[in-house]
Design an enzyme around this catalytic site. Structure first.
Site, PDB file in Angstrom:
ATOM      1  N   TYR A 179      10.742  12.694 -13.255  1.00  0.00           N
ATOM      2  CA  TYR A 179      11.939  11.841 -13.250  1.00  0.00           C
ATOM      3  C   TYR A 179      12.392  11.548 -11.824  1.00  0.00           C
ATOM      4  O   TYR A 179      12.739  10.406 -11.495  1.00  0.00           O
ATOM      5  CB  TYR A 179      13.092  12.503 -14.012  1.00  0.00           C
ATOM      6  CG  TYR A 179      12.909  12.639 -15.504  1.00  0.00           C
ATOM      7  CD1 TYR A 179      12.118  11.764 -16.231  1.00  0.00           C
ATOM      8  CD2 TYR A 179      13.545  13.654 -16.194  1.00  0.00           C
ATOM      9  CE1 TYR A 179      11.956  11.898 -17.602  1.00  0.00           C
ATOM     10  CE2 TYR A 179      13.403  13.800 -17.567  1.00  0.00           C
ATOM     11  CZ  TYR A 179      12.614  12.917 -18.266  1.00  0.00           C
ATOM     12  OH  TYR A 179      12.471  13.053 -19.615  1.00  0.00           O
ATOM     13  N   ASP A 207      -4.903   3.715  -4.866  1.00  0.00           N
ATOM     14  CA  ASP A 207      -4.964   4.137  -3.471  1.00  0.00           C
ATOM     15  C   ASP A 207      -6.108   5.121  -3.238  1.00  0.00           C
ATOM     16  O   ASP A 207      -6.059   6.266  -3.689  1.00  0.00           O
ATOM     17  CB  ASP A 207      -3.636   4.777  -3.072  1.00  0.00           C
ATOM     18  CG  ASP A 207      -3.491   4.966  -1.574  1.00  0.00           C
ATOM     19  OD1 ASP A 207      -4.505   4.888  -0.848  1.00  0.00           O
ATOM     20  OD2 ASP A 207      -2.357   5.202  -1.129  1.00  0.00           O
ATOM     21  N   HIS A 260       0.832  -1.200   0.000  1.00  0.00           N
ATOM     22  CA  HIS A 260       0.000   0.000   0.000  1.00  0.00           C
ATOM     23  C   HIS A 260       0.868   1.252   0.000  1.00  0.00           C
ATOM     24  O   HIS A 260       1.767   1.391   0.824  1.00  0.00           O
ATOM     25  CB  HIS A 260      -0.908  -0.020   1.223  1.00  0.00           C
ATOM     26  CG  HIS A 260      -1.799   1.167   1.321  1.00  0.00           C
ATOM     27  ND1 HIS A 260      -2.114   1.750   2.523  1.00  0.00           N
ATOM     28  CD2 HIS A 260      -2.433   1.894   0.379  1.00  0.00           C
ATOM     29  CE1 HIS A 260      -2.914   2.772   2.311  1.00  0.00           C
ATOM     30  NE2 HIS A 260      -3.114   2.892   1.018  1.00  0.00           N
ATOM     31  N   MET A 290       2.777  12.820 -16.680  1.00  0.00           N
ATOM     32  CA  MET A 290       3.857  13.770 -16.900  1.00  0.00           C
ATOM     33  C   MET A 290       3.310  14.953 -17.685  1.00  0.00           C
ATOM     34  O   MET A 290       2.659  14.778 -18.718  1.00  0.00           O
ATOM     35  CB  MET A 290       5.008  13.134 -17.683  1.00  0.00           C
ATOM     36  CG  MET A 290       6.167  14.094 -17.939  1.00  0.00           C
ATOM     37  SD  MET A 290       7.402  13.432 -19.079  1.00  0.00           S
ATOM     38  CE  MET A 290       8.230  12.256 -18.032  1.00  0.00           C
ATOM     39  N   TYR A 313       4.940  11.841 -23.992  1.00  0.00           N
ATOM     40  CA  TYR A 313       4.228  12.070 -22.729  1.00  0.00           C
ATOM     41  C   TYR A 313       3.286  10.928 -22.359  1.00  0.00           C
ATOM     42  O   TYR A 313       2.264  11.131 -21.725  1.00  0.00           O
ATOM     43  CB  TYR A 313       3.519  13.429 -22.719  1.00  0.00           C
ATOM     44  CG  TYR A 313       4.502  14.567 -22.813  1.00  0.00           C
ATOM     45  CD1 TYR A 313       5.192  15.000 -21.685  1.00  0.00           C
ATOM     46  CD2 TYR A 313       4.782  15.183 -24.029  1.00  0.00           C
ATOM     47  CE1 TYR A 313       6.114  16.023 -21.759  1.00  0.00           C
ATOM     48  CE2 TYR A 313       5.714  16.210 -24.117  1.00  0.00           C
ATOM     49  CZ  TYR A 313       6.373  16.614 -22.979  1.00  0.00           C
ATOM     50  OH  TYR A 313       7.304  17.628 -23.052  1.00  0.00           O
ATOM     51  N   ASP A 341       6.627   5.517 -21.573  1.00  0.00           N
ATOM     52  CA  ASP A 341       6.718   5.332 -23.018  1.00  0.00           C
ATOM     53  C   ASP A 341       8.142   4.965 -23.420  1.00  0.00           C
ATOM     54  O   ASP A 341       9.051   4.912 -22.588  1.00  0.00           O
ATOM     55  CB  ASP A 341       6.213   6.589 -23.749  1.00  0.00           C
ATOM     56  CG  ASP A 341       7.025   7.837 -23.459  1.00  0.00           C
ATOM     57  OD1 ASP A 341       8.264   7.754 -23.310  1.00  0.00           O
ATOM     58  OD2 ASP A 341       6.419   8.925 -23.409  1.00  0.00           O
TER      59      ASP A 341
END
Length: 149
Positions: A118, A69, A22, A79, A136, A30
């Site tokens: 990143y 979650d 959890h 992103m 993206y 990509d």
């Protein structure tokens, strides 16, 4: 073969998803993402692959077994496009549609600036690279819980 199991999930991915706890983060990226170098810095230390799938297809398969979650507002993030943080390209819209369909409700993704993404990815549990070639097509999913029966 297994019954009632999405065959797009390979053994390495299944093992990883099962081992996660959890609150652990999973990066789906990509083909342009620095996946191998980032994956070496994650909890697993190795890159996982779902090469033959788009980002939406991979996330659809993952969400067939992976709970998001529900204790956080944005358990899925995308992103951001450099210089256009509010723009949502088709690859991200497709993933949003998958999330909404799998969850049975609208659950908008959060967004993370490219370089912050990143850094967050390096702190994740694992990185899965897909066959997604559109720019993206990078996401972070936070694992939730499966309640007792």
């Amino acid at each position: 073969m297994l019954r009632n199991f999405d065959n797009r999930l390979n053994a390495d991915v299944i093992r990883c998803l099962r081992a996660m706890g959890h609150g652990d983060d999973l990066v789906i990226c990509d083909t342009n993402f620095p996946a191998d170098s980032v994956a070496r810095q994650t909890a697993t230390g190795q890159l996982l692959r779902m090469d033959n799938l788009t980002a939406a297809e991979a996330i659809d398969a993952i969400l067939s077994v992976f709970p998001l979650d529900s204790f956080v507002d944005k358990p899925a993030s995308r992103m951001e496009i450099m210089g256009k943080p509010a723009e949502v390209p088709p690859v991200q819209a497709e993933v949003q549609a998958v999330i909404d369909q799998r969850e049975g409700r609208s659950w908008p993704m959060g967004s993370i600036e490219r370089f912050a993404f990143y850094e967050a990815a390096k702190k994740s549990y694992a990185v899965i690279v897909t066959g997604e070639t559109r720019f993206y097509g990078c996401f972070i999913l936070k694992k939730g819980v499966v309640p007792p029966k």
